[in-house]
Design an enzyme around this catalytic site. Structure first.
Site, PDB file in Angstrom:
ATOM      1  N   LEU A   1      37.267 -24.041  -2.985  1.00  0.00           N
ATOM      2  CA  LEU A   1      35.898 -23.526  -3.024  1.00  0.00           C
ATOM      3  C   LEU A   1      35.475 -23.095  -4.431  1.00  0.00           C
ATOM      4  O   LEU A   1      36.160 -22.296  -5.079  1.00  0.00           O
ATOM      5  CB  LEU A   1      35.787 -22.328  -2.064  1.00  0.00           C
TER       6      LEU A   1
ATOM      7  N   SER B   1      26.157 -22.457 -12.551  1.00  0.00           N
ATOM      8  CA  SER B   1      27.037 -23.562 -12.946  1.00  0.00           C
ATOM      9  C   SER B   1      26.844 -24.746 -12.006  1.00  0.00           C
ATOM     10  O   SER B   1      26.844 -24.576 -10.788  1.00  0.00           O
ATOM     11  CB  SER B   1      28.509 -23.155 -12.834  1.00  0.00           C
TER      12      SER B   1
ATOM     13  N   SER C   1      14.564 -24.303  -3.099  1.00  0.00           N
ATOM     14  CA  SER C   1      13.843 -24.353  -4.383  1.00  0.00           C
ATOM     15  C   SER C   1      14.528 -25.317  -5.345  1.00  0.00           C
ATOM     16  O   SER C   1      13.861 -25.980  -6.143  1.00  0.00           O
ATOM     17  CB  SER C   1      13.687 -22.958  -4.997  1.00  0.00           C
TER      18      SER C   1
ATOM     19  N   HIS D   1      26.230 -23.364  -8.287  1.00  0.00           N
ATOM     20  CA  HIS D   1      26.705 -22.053  -7.850  1.00  0.00           C
ATOM     21  C   HIS D   1      26.106 -20.981  -8.769  1.00  0.00           C
ATOM     22  O   HIS D   1      26.102 -21.143  -9.986  1.00  0.00           O
ATOM     23  CB  HIS D   1      28.239 -22.012  -7.907  1.00  0.00           C
TER      24      HIS D   1
ATOM     25  N   GLN E   1      16.761 -21.051 -14.175  1.00  0.00           N
ATOM     26  CA  GLN E   1      17.714 -21.870 -14.937  1.00  0.00           C
ATOM     27  C   GLN E   1      18.319 -22.970 -14.066  1.00  0.00           C
ATOM     28  O   GLN E   1      18.526 -24.089 -14.525  1.00  0.00           O
ATOM     29  CB  GLN E   1      18.839 -20.992 -15.516  1.00  0.00           C
TER      30      GLN E   1
ATOM     31  N   ASN F   1      27.673 -29.523  -6.780  1.00  0.00           N
ATOM     32  CA  ASN F   1      27.182 -28.259  -6.223  1.00  0.00           C
ATOM     33  C   ASN F   1      26.612 -27.427  -7.358  1.00  0.00           C
ATOM     34  O   ASN F   1      26.994 -27.593  -8.513  1.00  0.00           O
ATOM     35  CB  ASN F   1      28.337 -27.490  -5.563  1.00  0.00           C
TER      36      ASN F   1
HETATM   37  C1  GAR Z   1      20.890 -20.958  -5.240  1.00  0.00           C
HETATM   38  O1  GAR Z   1      20.891 -19.803  -6.034  1.00  0.00           O
HETATM   39  C2  GAR Z   1      22.250 -21.619  -5.277  1.00  0.00           C
HETATM   40  O2  GAR Z   1      22.891 -21.508  -6.531  1.00  0.00           O
HETATM   41  C3  GAR Z   1      22.987 -20.823  -4.236  1.00  0.00           C
HETATM   42  O3  GAR Z   1      22.052 -20.624  -3.209  1.00  0.00           O
HETATM   43  C4  GAR Z   1      20.743 -20.599  -3.764  1.00  0.00           C
HETATM   44  C5  GAR Z   1      19.893 -21.605  -3.027  1.00  0.00           C
HETATM   45  O4  GAR Z   1      18.561 -21.483  -3.394  1.00  0.00           O
HETATM   46  N1  GAR Z   1      24.146 -21.512  -3.775  1.00  0.00           N
HETATM   47  C6  GAR Z   1      25.255 -20.909  -3.396  1.00  0.00           C
HETATM   48  O5  GAR Z   1      25.387 -19.700  -3.373  1.00  0.00           O
HETATM   49  C7  GAR Z   1      26.381 -21.833  -2.972  1.00  0.00           C
HETATM   50  N2  GAR Z   1      27.597 -21.136  -2.876  1.00  0.00           N
HETATM   51  P1  GAR Z   1      17.503 -22.601  -2.988  1.00  0.00           P
HETATM   52  O6  GAR Z   1      17.687 -22.848  -1.486  1.00  0.00           O
HETATM   53  O7  GAR Z   1      16.187 -21.978  -3.284  1.00  0.00           O
HETATM   54  O8  GAR Z   1      17.787 -23.825  -3.808  1.00  0.00           O
END
Ligand code: GAR
Length: 217
Positions: free
Chosen positions: A151, A143, A17, A116, A180, A114
């Protein structure tokens, strides 16, 4: 004025997404004389829905299979090979659920962002939404940060906060945070591509000002 083209590679593992938000807001757009292009979407999961999103937007997709290599180092070397061919200005991790090796991070130092799902430096790692609920926090968020060898600990570029309500489930909270994420990630990427944002000496710098001072302990 000469038009500049900036190339992004997006790494995903799942739904994508955030990738979709980046496609919608930035892909094949020319903003202030900068033409932005996602040259490829790379996934470590063959059936990640994000790959479908990329195909729909006519973006090249690459699947890197961890089963075909026998170490994290070998996987990342494969990733480096794929990315080198693409001549990328920026690597965007968008739900890429693998820990990158120091060799990978060093190869593209200062060029990896990235997102997070927490208000870093709080709640690094996994299951952030459930963990903030369990800790009875009253705010949460996301963030964008530069990726360094530790990490979820690189300098933070931009954060968005959301409230946590008493009756929130993990899913409801995750959804609120994702909305967000879709706002802040394309914005931070745009700053980077316009050379407004950079990483220097482990700080995130925007328009010449240090955005955050984050020390590892
Ligand atoms: C998001 O919430 C992102 O912040 C998180 O995975 C989700 C991916 O959603 N990332 C992490 O946890 C990285 N450590 P998406 O595939 O719908 O963009």
């Amino acid at each position: 004025m000469t038009k500049h083209t900036k190339k992004i590679v997006v790494l995903i593992s799942g739904s994508g997404s955030n990738l979709q938000a980046i496609i919608d807001k930035l892909h094949n757009k020319t903003i202030d004389n900068v033409a932005i292009e996602i040259t490829a979407v790379i996934s470590n999961k063959k059936h990640a829905f994000g790959l479908e999103r990329a195909k729909k937007a006519s973006i090249q997709t690459i699947f890197v299979d961890a089963k075909k290599v026998n170490s994290r180092e070998a996987f990342d070397q494969q990733l480096i090979k794929e990315i080198n061919v693409l001549q990328t200005d920026l690597i965007v991790l968008a739900g890429f659920m693998r820990i990158l090796t120091a060799a990978f991070v060093r190869r593209f130092s200062g060029k990896i962002l990235n997102i997070h799902p927490s208000l870093l430096p709080k709640y690094t790692g996994l299951n952030t939404h459930q963990r903030v609920i369990d800790a009875k926090e009253n705010e949460h968020g996301a963030s964008v940060h530069f990726v360094t060898e530790t990490l979820d600990s690189g300098p933070v570029v931009l954060q968005a906060k959301v409230p946590i309500y008493k009756e929130d489930t993990e899913q409801e909270l995750a959804k609120r945070v994702l909305i967000q994420e879709h706002q802040i990630y394309p914005l931070a990427i745009q700053w980077f591509l316009f050379s407004r944002l950079k990483m220097q000496d482990d700080h995130a710098i925007l328009d010449g000002n240090i955005l955050s001072i984050y020390s590892h302990d």
